[in-house]
Design a protein around this motif. Structure first.
Motif, short mmCIF file in Angstrom:
data_model
loop_
_atom_site.label_atom_id
_atom_site.label_comp_id
_atom_site.label_asym_id
_atom_site.label_seq_id
_atom_site.Cartn_x
_atom_site.Cartn_y
_atom_site.Cartn_z
N LYS A 9 -0.20 -3.62 1.40
CA LYS A 9 -1.60 -3.25 1.64
C LYS A 9 -2.25 -2.81 0.33
CE LYS A 9 -0.62 -1.70 6.36
NZ LYS A 9 -0.69 -0.56 7.29
N ILE A 10 -3.48 -3.30 0.11
CA ILE A 10 -4.19 -2.92 -1.11
C ILE A 10 -5.64 -2.60 -0.80
CG2 ILE A 10 -2.71 -4.33 -2.61
CD1 ILE A 10 -5.07 -6.28 -2.92
N ILE A 11 -6.19 -1.70 -1.59
CA ILE A 11 -7.63 -1.49 -1.70
C ILE A 11 -8.04 -1.96 -3.08
CG2 ILE A 11 -9.49 0.22 -1.84
CD1 ILE A 11 -7.84 1.98 0.08
N GLY A 58 1.77 6.43 1.38
CA GLY A 58 2.89 5.70 0.79
C GLY A 58 2.87 4.21 0.98
N GLU A 59 1.83 3.68 1.62
CA GLU A 59 1.80 2.26 1.96
C GLU A 59 0.72 1.47 1.24
OE1 GLU A 59 4.04 0.72 3.78
OE2 GLU A 59 5.11 2.61 4.00
N ILE A 60 -0.29 2.12 0.69
CA ILE A 60 -1.44 1.41 0.13
C ILE A 60 -1.45 1.53 -1.38
CG2 ILE A 60 -3.96 1.31 0.01
CD1 ILE A 60 -4.05 2.25 2.89
N THR A 61 -1.57 0.38 -2.04
CA THR A 61 -1.74 0.32 -3.49
C THR A 61 -3.23 0.25 -3.80
OG1 THR A 61 0.38 -0.76 -3.87
CG2 THR A 61 -1.28 -1.01 -5.58
N LEU A 62 -3.69 1.12 -4.67
CA LEU A 62 -5.07 1.12 -5.10
C LEU A 62 -5.16 0.32 -6.40
CD1 LEU A 62 -8.00 2.09 -4.92
CD2 LEU A 62 -7.27 4.25 -5.95
N ILE A 109 -6.10 5.87 2.49
CA ILE A 109 -4.78 6.16 1.93
C ILE A 109 -4.12 7.32 2.69
CG2 ILE A 109 -3.58 7.00 -0.14
CD1 ILE A 109 -5.58 5.31 -1.77
N ALA A 110 -4.91 8.32 3.06
CA ALA A 110 -4.35 9.45 3.82
C ALA A 110 -3.88 9.03 5.20
CB ALA A 110 -5.40 10.56 3.95
N GLU A 159 -0.19 11.77 -4.66
CA GLU A 159 1.11 11.73 -3.98
C GLU A 159 1.12 10.72 -2.85
OE1 GLU A 159 1.73 15.68 -2.57
OE2 GLU A 159 1.31 16.60 -4.52
N MET A 160 -0.05 10.46 -2.25
CA MET A 160 -0.11 9.62 -1.05
C MET A 160 -0.21 8.14 -1.34
SD MET A 160 -2.48 11.86 1.58
CE MET A 160 -3.93 11.90 0.50
N VAL A 161 -0.74 7.78 -2.50
CA VAL A 161 -0.91 6.36 -2.82
C VAL A 161 0.45 5.75 -3.16
CG1 VAL A 161 -1.29 6.62 -5.32
CG2 VAL A 161 -2.45 4.78 -4.06
N ARG A 162 0.63 4.51 -2.78
CA ARG A 162 1.89 3.83 -3.14
C ARG A 162 1.96 3.58 -4.63
NH1 ARG A 162 4.41 -1.64 -0.29
NH2 ARG A 162 6.08 -1.98 -1.81
#
Length: 320
Positions: A5-7, A118-122, A113-114, A143-146
């Motif tokens: 998953k990406i933004i 741990g799943e989304i790459t920005l 992301i929240a 801490e939350m972003v992959r």
């Protein structure tokens, strides 16, 4: 295989558009959202371009959320002389029917992301204003972003000034906040991305991609620069998306990166120390790109995006 998953935080922009096509055509990726920032052209154009791309490509269900119009402290600069007044060069895209999502890009980045830690790459391929505001508003974002992947900076020479690359120089204070936020930034700068050249054979491959090639890819690349047998324009931003698909395309080295914000001639410079003391590294900096494998990844994804557009047109209901 579960898609990553990406933004995509961007300022379309020719190479931003080519990066979005790559993400759309890659089965390895799921685009959670597209956020926009003023950069290559003004926010009204970058947002309109993102909306045009969404509808042209058929990115159904992917929200486009507008963000920051200009830098935190400085006067806004742009690169319209490179990307054209509209930002998309000579591309021929219909006007969008749908509007941007309500709210601000900063809140979208934080909330998305929240909700999936741990799943989304920005992937940030424009000035870093939205990212800086997001991590200032919610420091736990680090801490939350992959992974945070940026296209920006240079450890040798810039393209906006001799010292600074455009995305960093457009908002150096924001870039400084990002590099100091406590995460390890994956940085792909000019030094590696300048080798992603759309040479003549690449453009010919694009010409065979139907409406995608004719209306978007080829007009963008040819507006960007002359493609010859051995040279052509670099599609910088696609390198950041390509990294998420295949992290082995680039060679990285740990470094401490600090952004110059006060130098008269050097503001926006990414001062990169590879001889970094233990515990001081805040970035992984790309030092090279496997160009052959890059195009082996990018061109099939473009063909897939073209095929999806063709399938959508074939299955569309006829107009009454």
């Amino acid at each position: 295989m579960t898609a990553k998953k990406i933004i995509i935080d961007c300022d379309p922009g020719i190479d931003d558009a080519l990066a979005i096509v790559l993400a759309h055509g890659s089965p390895e990726l799921e685009i959670v959202g597209i956020t926009t920032v003023g950069g290559n052209v003004g926010l009204e154009h970058t947002t309109a371009n993102a909306l045009k791309l969404r509808e042209f490509l058929g990115l159904h269900g992917v929200p486009v959320t507008a963000g920051s119009a200009g830098p935190l402290l400085r006067a806004r600069v742009d690169a319209a002389e490179v990307h054209g007044d509209s930002g998309l060069g000579a591309a021929r895209l219909p006007e969008p029917r749908l509007r941007a999502a309500p709210g601000h890009a900063v809140d979208f980045i934080i909330d998305a992301i929240a909700a999936d830690p741990g799943e989304i790459t920005l992937v940030a391929i424009g000035p870093l204003t939205n990212v800086a505001l997001a991590v200032r508003k919610e420091p736990k974002l680090a801490e939350m972003v992959r992974e945070l992947v940026i296209l920006g900076g240079s450890y040798t020479r810039g393209n906006f000034t001799p010292a600074a690359e455009f995305n960093i120089a457009a908002d150096p204070e924001a870039a400084a906040i990002v590099f100091e936020a406590g995460w390890t930034v994956t940085t792909i700068g000019l030094d590696a991305a300048k080798h992603a050249l759309a040479t003549g054979w690449v453009v010919e491959e694009m010409r065979a991609m139907g409406r995608l090639g004719a209306d978007l890819l080829v007009p963008c690349v040819e507006f960007y620069g002359l493609a010859t047998a051995a040279d052509g324009p670099a599609i910088y931003d696609a390198c950041a998306v390509a990294h998420v698909i295949d992290p082995t395309l680039h060679v990285f080295a740990p470094a401490e990166v600090n952004v110059e914000t006060v130098g008269r001639w050097t503001y926006g410079m990414t001062v990169t120390d590879f001889d970094v003391r233990p515990g001081r590294a805040n970035a992984r900096v790309a030092t090279s790109l496997d160009v052959a494998r890059f195009w082996d990844l990018v061109l099939p994804a473009y063909r897939e995006a073209a095929a999806r557009m063709g399938a959508a047109e074939t299955t569309a209901e006829p107009a009454p």
